[in-house]
Design a protein around this motif. Structure first.
Motif, mmCIF file in Angstrom:
data_model
loop_
_atom_site.group_PDB
_atom_site.id
_atom_site.type_symbol
_atom_site.label_atom_id
_atom_site.label_comp_id
_atom_site.label_asym_id
_atom_site.label_seq_id
_atom_site.Cartn_x
_atom_site.Cartn_y
_atom_site.Cartn_z
ATOM 1 N N UNK A 129 0.732 -1.326 -0.127
ATOM 2 C CA UNK A 129 0.139 0.067 -0.015
ATOM 3 C C UNK A 129 0.832 1.187 0.038
ATOM 4 N N UNK A 130 0.517 2.253 -0.767
ATOM 5 C CA UNK A 130 1.473 3.432 -0.837
ATOM 6 C C UNK A 130 0.669 4.419 0.216
ATOM 7 N N UNK A 131 1.178 4.696 1.230
ATOM 8 C CA UNK A 131 0.739 5.744 2.074
ATOM 9 C C UNK A 131 0.918 5.233 3.716
ATOM 10 N N UNK A 132 0.445 6.016 4.636
ATOM 11 C CA UNK A 132 0.484 5.654 5.864
ATOM 12 C C UNK A 132 -0.060 4.577 6.596
ATOM 13 N N UNK A 133 0.147 3.647 7.175
ATOM 14 C CA UNK A 133 -0.684 2.680 7.738
ATOM 15 C C UNK A 133 -0.252 2.520 9.115
ATOM 16 N N UNK A 134 -1.398 1.961 9.905
ATOM 17 C CA UNK A 134 -1.289 1.455 11.356
ATOM 18 C C UNK A 134 -1.304 0.060 11.475
ATOM 19 N N UNK A 135 -0.578 -0.674 11.984
ATOM 20 C CA UNK A 135 -0.615 -2.118 12.123
ATOM 21 C C UNK A 135 -0.713 -2.429 13.697
ATOM 22 N N UNK A 136 -1.895 -2.909 13.951
ATOM 23 C CA UNK A 136 -1.896 -3.233 15.538
ATOM 24 C C UNK A 136 -1.902 -4.556 15.714
ATOM 25 N N UNK A 137 -0.800 -5.411 16.465
ATOM 26 C CA UNK A 137 -0.698 -6.442 16.554
ATOM 27 C C UNK A 137 -0.927 -7.143 18.174
ATOM 28 N N UNK A 138 -1.156 -8.283 18.340
ATOM 29 C CA UNK A 138 -0.750 -8.879 19.771
ATOM 30 C C UNK A 138 0.548 -9.050 19.978
ATOM 31 N N UNK A 139 0.864 -9.849 20.818
ATOM 32 C CA UNK A 139 2.181 -10.102 21.269
ATOM 33 C C UNK A 139 2.737 -11.555 20.875
ATOM 34 N N UNK A 140 2.375 -12.401 21.322
ATOM 35 C CA UNK A 140 2.555 -13.845 20.972
ATOM 36 C C UNK A 140 1.753 -14.824 21.529
ATOM 37 N N UNK A 141 1.528 -15.981 21.065
ATOM 38 C CA UNK A 141 0.671 -17.084 21.833
ATOM 39 C C UNK A 141 -0.719 -17.285 21.271
ATOM 40 N N UNK A 142 -1.044 -16.238 20.370
ATOM 41 C CA UNK A 142 -2.393 -16.096 19.737
ATOM 42 C C UNK A 142 -2.659 -17.296 19.019
ATOM 43 N N UNK A 143 -3.859 -17.763 19.100
ATOM 44 C CA UNK A 143 -4.359 -18.975 18.316
ATOM 45 C C UNK A 143 -4.568 -18.549 17.015
ATOM 46 N N UNK A 144 -4.270 -19.881 16.021
ATOM 47 C CA UNK A 144 -4.583 -19.653 14.701
ATOM 48 C C UNK A 144 -5.988 -19.892 14.462
ATOM 49 N N UNK A 145 -6.790 -19.128 14.160
ATOM 50 C CA UNK A 145 -8.348 -19.207 13.906
ATOM 51 C C UNK A 145 -8.610 -19.819 12.373
ATOM 52 N N UNK A 146 -7.870 -19.034 11.578
ATOM 53 C CA UNK A 146 -8.129 -19.392 10.041
ATOM 54 C C UNK A 146 -7.087 -20.444 9.717
#
Length: 308
Positions: free
Chosen positions: A148-165
């Motif tokens: 993507x061309x432009x400013x983005x914000x990516x909010x993540x967890x930390x670690x240990x999150x479950x794989x849902x998909x």
């Protein structure tokens, strides 16, 4: 999620020498695969997040795709003016990465709770806001914002999150992901961010008790998938939004804005953190439970709303 992000970024950076990563003097153990693989595309800005963001903007305006990386509120609230004036205003190709959305760093107290960031970042014009729900979404979101061309914000967890998909086909910025469909069309559950695991367990509980539950994950808060929201508003009795964020100004508020301009028959229920600072200290699991954002708490709140 952070390990998935780093692994994905390493692969991208090996292919694209214009990708740069700047850290605010932390995460070296996590970031080690990156700086060992592409050391010339890595910078430690020190404990100076404002400077980190301005440097990133300058690099971006010279043709780089720059990821800034820090925990909690540090890459966002601490340097909001630099994001606004240096990055967003100039459409700079800067990707702001927060590791530890919500109560991830709950044991360190409210200064480390990232619970207003979605509201603040989505208020900035021309800034994409991504809050992936699991490891698959985190990988796809990282790839998407790199393009993507432009400013983005990516909010993540930390670690240990479950794989849902198992996988996500045709991932797009601005598109929700349907996880579970229902023919009865009673309750539509919308969630954003790593609270997806609790939302998914709550859906299982609700399906046993009332049925008619359809579930969506919204890895993008801005731009929102207006089409899905409008469709559900016309088809369902209740829409529930779930977020590990202040209930004011965040994901639920964004959905409410859409419904205010495109009304349907569905009642909106917003679940999140009350409009108060959390004075309790504990790990993420403990604080989620305290605020009714664990699976049981979410399920019980929805059941109470259905009784009204």
């Amino acid at each position: 999620m952070r390990d998935t992000f780093v692994k994905t970024l390493v692969n991208l950076a090996k292919e694209d020498k214009n990708i740069e990563l700047i850290t605010g003097d932390l995460g070296f153990g996590v970031l080690k695969p990156y700086w060992e693989t592409v050391p010339d595309q890595f910078t430690n800005a020190g404990i100076a997040e404002q400077n980190m963001t301005s440097v990133a903007a300058g690099m971006a305006l010279e043709g780089k795709t720059v990821f800034t990386y820090s925990i909690g509120n540090f890459p966002t609230l601490r340097c909001l003016e630099q994001i606004r004036n240096d990055c967003a205003y100039h459409h700079a190709n800067v990707k702001i990465v927060c590791v530890g959305g919500g109560f991830v760093y709950g044991s360190l107290g409210m200064s480390h709770h990232a619970t207003e960031d979605i509201a603040v970042m989505r208020a900035l014009p021309d800034v994409v806001v991504m809050c992936p729900g699991d490891l698959v979404e985190a990988e796809e979101a990282t790839k998407a914002i790199a393009k993507y061309q432009g400013t983005c914000y990516l909010r993540l967890g930390r670690g240990g999150e479950k794989r849902i998909h198992e996988k996500v086909d045709n991932f797009e910025i601005g598109k929700a992901i349907k996880i579970k469909e229902s023919d009865k069309k009673k309750i539509a559950i919308f969630s954003t961010g790593a609270i997806l695991d609790e939302a998914s367990e709550a859906v299982k509980l609700l399906e046993k008790k009332v049925g008619g539950v359809e579930q969506y994950s919204f890895p993008t808060v801005k731009p929102l998938d207006v089409e899905v929201i409008e469709k559900c508003a016309k088809s369902f009795e209740v829409i529930v939004t779930i977020e590990e964020h202040n209930v004011v100004g965040g994901f639920g508020s964004a959905v409410a804005e859409v419904l205010a301009e495109n009304p349907g028959k569905a009642k909106l229920v917003r679940l999140g953190i009350p409009d108060e600072y959390c004075v309790k200290v504990g790990d993420q699991k403990y604080l989620r439970k305290e605020y009714g954002l664990d699976a049981e708490g979410i399920g019980n709140k929805i059941l109470k709303e259905l009784e009204k």
